[in-house]
Motif scaffolding. Structure first.
Motif, mmCIF file in Angstrom:
data_model
loop_
_atom_site.group_PDB
_atom_site.id
_atom_site.type_symbol
_atom_site.label_atom_id
_atom_site.label_comp_id
_atom_site.label_asym_id
_atom_site.label_seq_id
_atom_site.Cartn_x
_atom_site.Cartn_y
_atom_site.Cartn_z
ATOM 1 N N LEU A 75 0.831 -1.211 0.000
ATOM 2 C CA LEU A 75 0.000 0.000 0.000
ATOM 3 C C LEU A 75 0.863 1.258 0.000
ATOM 4 O O LEU A 75 0.569 2.219 -0.716
ATOM 5 C CB LEU A 75 -0.911 0.022 1.234
ATOM 6 N N TYR A 76 1.918 1.240 0.805
ATOM 7 C CA TYR A 76 2.814 2.392 0.884
ATOM 8 C C TYR A 76 3.448 2.666 -0.475
ATOM 9 O O TYR A 76 3.492 3.805 -0.935
ATOM 10 C CB TYR A 76 3.893 2.137 1.945
ATOM 11 N N ASP A 77 3.931 1.609 -1.131
ATOM 12 C CA ASP A 77 4.545 1.777 -2.454
ATOM 13 C C ASP A 77 3.543 2.318 -3.465
ATOM 14 O O ASP A 77 3.869 3.205 -4.262
ATOM 15 C CB ASP A 77 5.124 0.445 -2.954
ATOM 16 N N GLU A 78 2.330 1.787 -3.436
ATOM 17 C CA GLU A 78 1.299 2.244 -4.368
ATOM 18 C C GLU A 78 0.953 3.716 -4.116
ATOM 19 O O GLU A 78 0.801 4.497 -5.057
ATOM 20 C CB GLU A 78 0.041 1.386 -4.239
ATOM 21 N N THR A 79 0.832 4.085 -2.862
ATOM 22 C CA THR A 79 0.508 5.463 -2.508
ATOM 23 C C THR A 79 1.638 6.394 -2.926
ATOM 24 O O THR A 79 1.400 7.480 -3.461
ATOM 25 C CB THR A 79 0.263 5.590 -0.986
ATOM 26 N N ASP A 80 2.866 5.960 -2.683
ATOM 27 C CA ASP A 80 4.031 6.746 -3.053
ATOM 28 C C ASP A 80 4.052 6.977 -4.567
ATOM 29 O O ASP A 80 4.241 8.103 -5.032
ATOM 30 C CB ASP A 80 5.291 6.004 -2.598
ATOM 31 N N GLU A 81 3.836 5.920 -5.324
ATOM 32 C CA GLU A 81 3.827 6.015 -6.786
ATOM 33 C C GLU A 81 2.712 6.952 -7.257
ATOM 34 O O GLU A 81 2.906 7.791 -8.137
ATOM 35 C CB GLU A 81 3.600 4.609 -7.356
ATOM 36 N N TYR A 82 1.547 6.815 -6.651
ATOM 37 C CA TYR A 82 0.408 7.659 -7.006
ATOM 38 C C TYR A 82 0.703 9.125 -6.697
ATOM 39 O O TYR A 82 0.394 10.011 -7.494
ATOM 40 C CB TYR A 82 -0.835 7.199 -6.242
ATOM 41 N N SER A 83 1.326 9.382 -5.551
ATOM 42 C CA SER A 83 1.647 10.761 -5.166
ATOM 43 C C SER A 83 2.602 11.406 -6.158
ATOM 44 O O SER A 83 2.422 12.562 -6.559
ATOM 45 C CB SER A 83 2.264 10.799 -3.768
ATOM 46 N N TYR A 84 3.646 10.671 -6.560
ATOM 47 C CA TYR A 84 4.587 11.214 -7.539
ATOM 48 C C TYR A 84 3.898 11.475 -8.872
ATOM 49 O O TYR A 84 4.148 12.493 -9.528
ATOM 50 C CB TYR A 84 5.780 10.269 -7.739
ATOM 51 N N GLY A 85 3.011 10.573 -9.274
ATOM 52 C CA GLY A 85 2.262 10.778 -10.511
ATOM 53 C C GLY A 85 1.383 12.009 -10.444
ATOM 54 O O GLY A 85 1.286 12.790 -11.408
#
Length: 120
Positions: A75-85
């Motif tokens: 979840l953390y990785d997905e959220t991080d990726e989404y935030s950068y996007g």
């Protein structure tokens, strides 16, 4: 007859005492188990009744904790990726905001501040 009744009363008291001790142990173990892992009914009783049950309970708890950790890391990785996007998308909007006739200068400043914080 009196001796037999006295022995039975003594045995009954001993069993009551053991039962109260067992109930206390059950409560202590239940209090230690994390609620979010959803242990099946009877798991704690089995653990107390059989030595291998304690081993199984510990193994099961560790497995559930590891699964939970893996899920939260994903979840953390997905959220991080989404935030950068999302920040990239906002940065791409900056030229349009700056050319706009409406007053978006404050929004542009906020987007630049967010982008700067992600670039660190």
């Amino acid at each position: 007859m009196r001796c037999a009744v006295a022995d039975l009363i003594g045995e009954n008291e001993r069993l009551k005492s053991e039962n109260e001790m067992l109930i206390g142990e059950l409560a202590a173990i239940r209090a230690m188990l994390p609620d979010e892992y959803g242990f099946e009914e009877g798991t704690v009783e089995y653990a107390i009744g059989y030595p291998e049950g304690v081993k199984d309970l510990v193994r099961q708890t560790v497995e559930r904790m590891q699964s939970s950790i893996e899920y939260y890391l994903w979840l953390y990785d997905e959220t991080d990726e989404y935030s950068y996007g999302l920040v990239d998308l906002l940065v791409k909007c900056l030229p349009a905001l700056e050319e706009s006739k409406t007053d978006y200068s404050e929004l542009s400043k906020e987007i630049r501040a967010i982008d700067a914080s992600f670039s660190v």
